[in-house]
Design a protein around this motif. Structure first.
Motif, PDB file in Angstrom:
ATOM      1  N   SER A   1       1.779  -2.706  -3.391  1.00 20.43           N
ATOM      2  CA  SER A   1       1.252  -1.392  -3.756  1.00 20.43           C
ATOM      3  C   SER A   1       1.951  -0.808  -4.968  1.00 20.43           C
ATOM      4  O   SER A   1       1.323  -0.114  -5.768  1.00 20.43           O
ATOM      5  CB  SER A   1       1.347  -0.424  -2.584  1.00 20.43           C
TER       6      SER A   1
ATOM      7  N   TRP B   1      -6.822  -7.517   1.234  1.00 13.48           N
ATOM      8  CA  TRP B   1      -5.640  -7.546   0.365  1.00 13.48           C
ATOM      9  C   TRP B   1      -5.721  -8.712  -0.609  1.00 13.48           C
ATOM     10  O   TRP B   1      -6.305  -9.757  -0.324  1.00 13.48           O
ATOM     11  CB  TRP B   1      -4.373  -7.715   1.186  1.00 13.48           C
TER      12      TRP B   1
ATOM     13  N   VAL C   1       5.136   5.620  -2.008  1.00 10.69           N
ATOM     14  CA  VAL C   1       5.006   4.225  -1.572  1.00 10.69           C
ATOM     15  C   VAL C   1       6.343   3.761  -1.006  1.00 10.69           C
ATOM     16  O   VAL C   1       7.403   4.102  -1.534  1.00 10.69           O
ATOM     17  CB  VAL C   1       4.530   3.325  -2.743  1.00 10.69           C
TER      18      VAL C   1
ATOM     19  N   MET D   1       0.826  -1.183   0.000  1.00 13.98           N
ATOM     20  CA  MET D   1       0.000   0.000   0.000  1.00 13.98           C
ATOM     21  C   MET D   1       0.868   1.244   0.000  1.00 13.98           C
ATOM     22  O   MET D   1       1.893   1.260   0.657  1.00 13.98           O
ATOM     23  CB  MET D   1      -0.870   0.028   1.246  1.00 13.98           C
TER      24      MET D   1
END
Length: 195
Positions: free
Chosen positions: A153, A121, A146, A1
């Protein structure tokens, strides 16, 4: 993420969505429907629980907040008076609050970030939600920060058309700054997000 960036320097512009745009169906398959809607105060306890997960905070390279700090942060970014450019959406997976995806401008740079609860997820929800969310954002380029070690991600961002702009060091470690320059994200994401 993507790391969920602090919005201390946020200047938000109210943006009203028509009722037809408020609830958008992102993906419909035999398994689930993914939709977006504006964030409400009722979503915040779920968001709070999501950010307490140790693996999620490690992946995001962003520390969890205690309840008071978390609620104060969200109260500030949800306020029309303190945020002029932001868009805050809740991600729903089959009517369950799965996470959030947000847009804000900081130092003249348009940014997006998302946070998905760990139980959601690996199901294509993040890619589907981000692809649809990006159709609401007119600014290009738009950036996402990120953690360098957050391969999942990074892949979500790549599926949505983001490319590496630069590598930075933050207080929380090494991060990649990913950039989306065009609107090719919707086509790319729609090919890969049938959950």
């Amino acid at each position: 993420m993507p790391r969920f960036t602090l919005w201390n320097h946020v200047h938000w512009k109210p943006r009203s969505l028509s009722p037809a745009v408020a609830d958008l169906v992102l993906v419909r398959s035999d398994q689930m429907t993914v939709t977006l809607r504006e964030v409400t105060k009722e979503d915040l306890p779920t968001f709070f629980e999501h950010q307490l997960d140790a693996e999620a905070t490690r992946m995001a390279a962003f520390p969890s907040r205690d309840r008071d700090a978390f609620m104060a942060h969200w109260a500030r970014i949800m306020s029309k008076e303190t945020n002029e450019t932001g868009i805050l959406n809740t991600i729903l997976a089959d009517e369950t609050v799965a996470g959030n995806v947000v847009y804000w401008e900081a130092a003249g740079e348009p940014n997006i970030a998302y946070w998905l609860g760990k139980t959601h997820w690996g199901k294509g929800i993040a890619t589907a939600a981000l692809a649809q969310f990006l159709t609401k954002i007119e600014a290009r380029p738009v950036f996402a920060h990120v953690a360098k070690h957050n391969f999942a991600s990074i892949r979500v961002l790549q599926k949505c058309g983001f490319q590496l702009a630069r590598e930075d060091m933050s207080d929380d470690g090494e991060e990649l700054v990913m950039e989306l320059r065009s609107d090719r994200c919707a086509t790319a994401a729609n090919k890969s997000t049938k959950t």
